[in-house]
Design an enzyme around this catalytic site. Structure first.
Site: not given
Ligand code: NAP
Length: 301
Positions: A130, A133-134
């Protein structure tokens, strides 16, 4: 007894919920973790008609607010199976059983793993599925993206704004992604494509330090120094718990009325065998499934 249990709170499930509330079906939507589904992981959505650009998080919050404003009941729990009893459906969860006339399975799908050495070991320590997200963890660093589909190229475009250098490793010499995404990616200076190449190993100590790729045409291996490896090689349906007819990859087979091989059980969205998995298509599936569930309930009397 309920008229409808919707399993899964992504765009398909929430749309089914909105329609079910308008049909005044006695409905509960069951969600395992977080309402919103995969959309929440998307940085930006640019193909939802009427809104040129919106974050995945905001669009999914709007879906949820809309469903809740109509009174949709959302409960949390994991479904383990669907049984039949006296012509009704029994949804089995980790917390007990729910009797209902109909069920809509809208459980979506999850990222596929590559299965290469280092992938599991460094998950959360440099290996990610992701970008939204990261991505911020890799600001100014070098990263590698695996895959050539819409997800891989969209995420590569997003990540390229944060990172120093980004390599896209794709197993063929042509991308699968939409042409508009391809053109955008090709014009970005810090993206380098590694064509006809496979990621074979991820190495490091406490975190990812390098990725080994194999060029299928030259037969040569190359070590690329990167701190992040983002893998976007397709999706696996979340359908293990339901015993209905599926295709060879586990996606649920339905007809155009979203009916599965079992009476009173419908499927909608990414968990369904369908040629296109988008928010727009999931939403259409959800509406049809709720409509057919309503018709079924009306016939049952
Ligand atoms: P996808 O379209 O199935 O693409 C998967 C990519 O990974 C392909 O390029 C494939 O290569 C590659 N791949 C698969 N297995 C591999 C392996 N073992 N090793 C190396 N490479 C591998 O999956 P997706 O990109 O996740 O998209 C899923 C669906 O969501 C699609 O319908 C897509 O259109 C949709 N989507 C749309 C958007 C949008 O903004 N419109 C965004 C995201 C997703 P090959 O090309 O060689 O098969």
């Amino acid at each position: 007894m309920l008229d409808l249990v919707i399993i899964g709170g992504g765009p398909a499930g929430l749309t089914a919920g909105i329609y079910a509330q308008r049909y005044m079906l006695k409905t509960v939507l069951l969600e395992k973790q977080l309402v919103g589904g995969q959309v929440q992981l998307s940085d930006v959505i640019e193909n939802w008609p009427g809104i040129k650009s919106i974050s995945g998080m905001e669009l999914s919050e709007r879906f949820e607010d809309h469903a809740k404003s109509l009174g949709l009941k959302i409960e949390y729990g994991e479904v383990t199976g669907i049984d039949e009893r006296d012509g009704k459906r029994v949804v089995k969860t980790t917390d007990g059983e729910i009797e209902t006339r109909t069920v809509i399975v809208a459980t979506g799908a999850r990222p596929r793993e590559l299965g290469v050495p280092g992938e599991r070991e460094f998950r959360g320590k440099g290996v990610s599925y992701c970008g939204t997200c990261d991505g911020p963890l890799f600001r100014g660093k070098d990263v590698l993206v695996v895959g050539g589909g819409d997800t891989a190229i969209k995420e590569a475009i997003y990540l390229s704004k944060l990172v120093n250098r980004l390599y896209v490793v794709h197993r063929r010499d042509q991308l699968r992604a939409e042409k508009i995404l391809q053109e955008r990616a090709f014009s970005i200076e810090n993206i380098e494509f590694k064509w006809s190449s496979l990621l074979t190993r991820i190495e490091g100590k406490d975190g990812v330090e390098r990725a080994i790729i194999h060029n299928k045409k030259t037969g040569k291996d190359e070590a690329i120094e990167v701190e992040g490896v983002f893998i976007f090689v397709g999706i696996v349906p979340n359908t293990e718990f339901v015993d209905v007819e599926k295709d060879e990859w586990g996606f649920i087979k339905t007809n155009q009325r979203m009916e599965t091989s079992r009476e009173g059980i419908f499927a909608a969205g990414d968990c369904r065998a369908t040629p296109l998995r988008q928010i727009t298509t999931a939403v259409g599936d959800g509406a049809i499934a709720a409509y057919m569930a309503e018709q079924y309930v009306a016939r049952m009397g």
